[in-house]
Design a protein around this motif. Structure first.
Motif, short mmCIF file in Angstrom:
data_model
loop_
_atom_site.label_atom_id
_atom_site.label_comp_id
_atom_site.label_asym_id
_atom_site.label_seq_id
_atom_site.Cartn_x
_atom_site.Cartn_y
_atom_site.Cartn_z
N PRO A 31 0.83 -1.21 0.00
CA PRO A 31 0.00 0.00 0.00
C PRO A 31 0.86 1.26 0.00
CG PRO A 31 -0.07 -1.07 2.14
CD PRO A 31 0.68 -1.99 1.24
N THR A 32 0.43 2.26 -0.75
CA THR A 32 1.17 3.53 -0.78
C THR A 32 0.16 4.68 -0.76
OG1 THR A 32 1.12 3.53 -3.19
CG2 THR A 32 3.10 2.68 -2.15
N LEU A 33 0.65 5.82 -0.31
CA LEU A 33 -0.22 7.00 -0.31
C LEU A 33 0.52 8.21 -0.87
CD1 LEU A 33 -2.95 8.20 0.50
CD2 LEU A 33 -2.02 8.63 2.76
N CYS A 34 1.73 8.44 -0.40
CA CYS A 34 2.44 9.63 -0.85
C CYS A 34 3.36 9.32 -2.03
CB CYS A 34 3.24 10.27 0.30
SG CYS A 34 4.75 9.43 0.73
N ASN A 35 3.19 8.14 -2.61
CA ASN A 35 4.04 7.77 -3.73
C ASN A 35 3.31 8.02 -5.04
OD1 ASN A 35 6.58 6.38 -4.57
ND2 ASN A 35 5.07 5.06 -5.57
N ASP A 123 -7.86 18.30 7.43
CA ASP A 123 -6.50 18.74 7.68
C ASP A 123 -5.54 18.09 6.68
OD1 ASP A 123 -4.46 20.01 8.87
OD2 ASP A 123 -4.68 19.08 10.83
N CYS A 124 -4.51 18.84 6.33
CA CYS A 124 -3.47 18.34 5.43
C CYS A 124 -2.70 17.23 6.14
CB CYS A 124 -2.54 19.50 5.10
SG CYS A 124 -1.10 19.06 4.16
N ILE A 125 -2.39 16.15 5.41
CA ILE A 125 -1.63 15.06 6.03
C ILE A 125 -0.13 15.20 5.74
CG2 ILE A 125 -3.53 13.41 6.12
CD1 ILE A 125 -2.28 12.13 3.57
N LEU A 126 0.28 16.29 5.12
CA LEU A 126 1.68 16.62 4.88
C LEU A 126 2.42 15.55 4.08
CD1 LEU A 126 2.43 18.00 8.45
CD2 LEU A 126 1.96 19.35 6.42
N CYS A 127 1.74 14.98 3.09
CA CYS A 127 2.39 13.96 2.27
C CYS A 127 3.34 14.59 1.27
CB CYS A 127 1.36 13.12 1.54
SG CYS A 127 0.48 14.00 0.24
N GLY A 128 3.19 15.90 1.04
CA GLY A 128 4.13 16.60 0.16
C GLY A 128 3.92 16.37 -1.32
N LEU A 129 2.83 15.71 -1.70
CA LEU A 129 2.62 15.47 -3.13
C LEU A 129 2.43 16.78 -3.90
CD1 LEU A 129 0.35 12.30 -3.34
CD2 LEU A 129 2.53 12.63 -4.48
N CYS A 130 1.66 17.71 -3.32
CA CYS A 130 1.40 18.98 -4.02
C CYS A 130 2.70 19.76 -4.19
CB CYS A 130 0.37 19.80 -3.26
SG CYS A 130 0.72 20.03 -1.52
N VAL A 131 3.52 19.76 -3.15
CA VAL A 131 4.79 20.50 -3.22
C VAL A 131 5.70 19.87 -4.27
CG1 VAL A 131 6.84 21.18 -1.93
CG2 VAL A 131 4.63 21.16 -0.79
N ARG A 132 5.74 18.55 -4.27
CA ARG A 132 6.63 17.87 -5.21
C ARG A 132 6.16 18.02 -6.65
NH1 ARG A 132 6.73 12.10 -3.27
NH2 ARG A 132 5.00 12.73 -1.94
N VAL A 133 4.84 17.95 -6.86
CA VAL A 133 4.36 18.06 -8.23
C VAL A 133 4.60 19.48 -8.74
CG1 VAL A 133 1.91 18.72 -7.99
CG2 VAL A 133 2.58 17.13 -9.75
N CYS A 134 4.47 20.46 -7.85
CA CYS A 134 4.71 21.85 -8.24
C CYS A 134 6.19 22.08 -8.55
CB CYS A 134 4.24 22.79 -7.14
SG CYS A 134 4.13 24.50 -7.65
N ASP A 135 7.06 21.45 -7.77
CA ASP A 135 8.50 21.60 -7.98
C ASP A 135 8.99 20.81 -9.18
OD1 ASP A 135 9.14 23.28 -5.93
OD2 ASP A 135 9.72 21.72 -4.52
N GLU A 136 8.61 19.53 -9.23
CA GLU A 136 9.27 18.62 -10.16
C GLU A 136 8.55 18.50 -11.50
OE1 GLU A 136 10.00 14.84 -8.25
OE2 GLU A 136 10.31 15.85 -6.34
N VAL A 137 7.23 18.60 -11.49
CA VAL A 137 6.50 18.41 -12.75
C VAL A 137 6.19 19.75 -13.39
CG1 VAL A 137 4.47 17.40 -13.84
CG2 VAL A 137 5.54 16.24 -11.90
#
Lengths: 243, 162
Positions: A31-35, A123-137
């Motif tokens: 199982p994955t969530l932040c991947n 509440d945000c779960i701080l998985c960082g997906l939004c930050v990473r997609v904004c940075d990397e994609v």
């Protein structure tokens, strides 16, 4: 090739590959969530915990960023992992409420009831997906983390509107707990969480709104395409141009 | 917004040259900049991002992660009161209350004229001297409201406020 064992199955993994990738290729579910394949692993959500045995010792590691090593023995579903995963997921649900994605995950992980008080704060779960997609994609670097510990949160720098944000909505799209609102009305797109409001551009052919002004400018800067192509929505482009 | 004492572009380029423009030294770079401005103004962070080509969200993350960095203006005189366990049980809160009253500043705030910042800290590792108060880097041990008043008077702080 690196030889490893996952759940008793002998697998030859690629050099430098992560345990998660090797398992997925072998058809073993973790199982994955932040991947997300679009961005680098971040090991924030801890859902992908596995037990790795090496030199007679076992330890819990996050499989999404743990590189394969010759001879390691991986177990993805021991009692210890099941117990830890359940608690982690229950805490996540208690924090943010039972969103569709977490519900699906709960079924797979075997969480039947949440033993903690569900705050349902969205509440945000701080998985960082939004930050990473904004940075990397997207490459906009418009949002990032602020603070640490209990105060950690995702905000645009200085928590004010910024020019880097394209209002593309990739962050809202990828958010696994749907806490990033995105509204479109009267030719504008709004992302209140990032204090962002953008004007939408209408397609020159069909007249439908299809992108923000910032997105068009970014694509213009990157590709140098002429206006006749830039201001036509993807659907109409397919009909009118052959590329 | 008060005028910055040093032009951000100049300050940043000078400090970056100290570290040969190596962005891996970001913490040192920010520390040096904070020494000049006493805090990290938005313009300075933007300038660091501009000159190092590191996205501003990364720098903002670093600057907000460490307690040592301040994003709000700070006073000329920084008064730190230890409220760690040892200082607390010996009554450091009484000294804190007195300072707050005398300076007209709430704990962890800066006075409007940017003269004083009153802050609390968990423990400074000088428990034997507790309650301890630090004024601009100088340590004052065994602090009581009475002794604090005398220190304030000696420093010329008190007449203005009482």
């Amino acid at each position: 090739m690196v030889k490893i064992t996952i759940d008793g199955k002998k697998i030859s993994a690629k050099e430098g590959e992560t345990v998660l990738k090797a398992a997925q290729r072998a058809g073993i579910f973790i199982p994955t969530l932040c991947n997300n394949d679009a961005v680098k692993p971040y090991s924030a959500c801890r859902m992908c915990l596995v037990e790795v045995a090496k030199n007679g010792r076992t330890k819990l590691v996050t499989s999404c960023d743990y590189p394969v090593e010759e001879g390691i023995e991986v177990n993805t579903n021991t009692e210890r992992i099941q117990r830890d995963r359940k608690v982690i997921l229950e805490l996540l649900i208690a924090r943010t409420g039972e969103t569709p994605e977490l519900k699906k995950l709960a079924e797979k992980v075997g969480v039947k009831e949440v033993r903690f008080k569900v705050r349902n704060f969205d509440d945000c779960i701080l998985c960082g997906l939004c930050v990473r997609v904004c940075d990397e994609v997207v490459g906009a670097h418009a949002i990032g983390f602020r603070g640490r510990g209990m105060e950690r949160e995702v905000v645009p720098p200085f928590d004010v509107e910024n020019e880097q944000c394209l209002a593309c909505g990739a962050c809202a799209e990828i958010c696994p707990v749907n806490i990033i609102d995105i509204f479109e009305h009267d030719g504008t797109r709004e992302l209140p969480k990032w204090h962002k409001k953008s004007r939408l551009v209408a397609c020159r052919v069909c007249g439908k709104y299809f992108a923000t002004e910032e997105e068009i400018e970014m694509i213009r800067a990157k590709t140098g395409l002429p206006d006749e192509i830039l201001y036509v929505c993807p659907d109409c482009r397919e009909h009118n141009f052959t590329i | 917004m008060p005028q910055l004492p040093v032009e951000p572009a100049k300050a940043v380029s000078e400090i970056l040259s100290r570290y040969h423009g190596d962005p891996a030294r970001m913490i040192e770079i920010l520390q040096d900049l904070q020494e000049i401005y006493r805090y990290l103004p938005k313009e300075v962070i933007e300038e660091v991002s501009h000159q190092t080509e590191i996205p501003i969200n990364r720098i903002y993350h670093i600057a907000t992660f460490y307690k040592a960095f301040h994003l709000e203006p700070r006073g000329e005189t920084i008064i730190t009161v230890c409220t760690g366990t040892a200082c607390h049980v010996r009554g450091s809160f009484r000294t804190l209350d007195l300072l707050s009253e005398r300076l007209g500043v709430k704990p962890n705030e800066t006075s409007g004229d940017l003269k004083y910042t009153l802050e609390t800290v968990g423990c400074v590792g000088a428990c034997a001297l507790g309650p301890i108060v630090i004024i601009n880097g100088k340590y004052y041990g065994h602090m009581t409201p009475d002794r604090m008043d005398r220190v304030l008077k000696r420093m010329g702080i008190i007449e203005k406020y009482s």
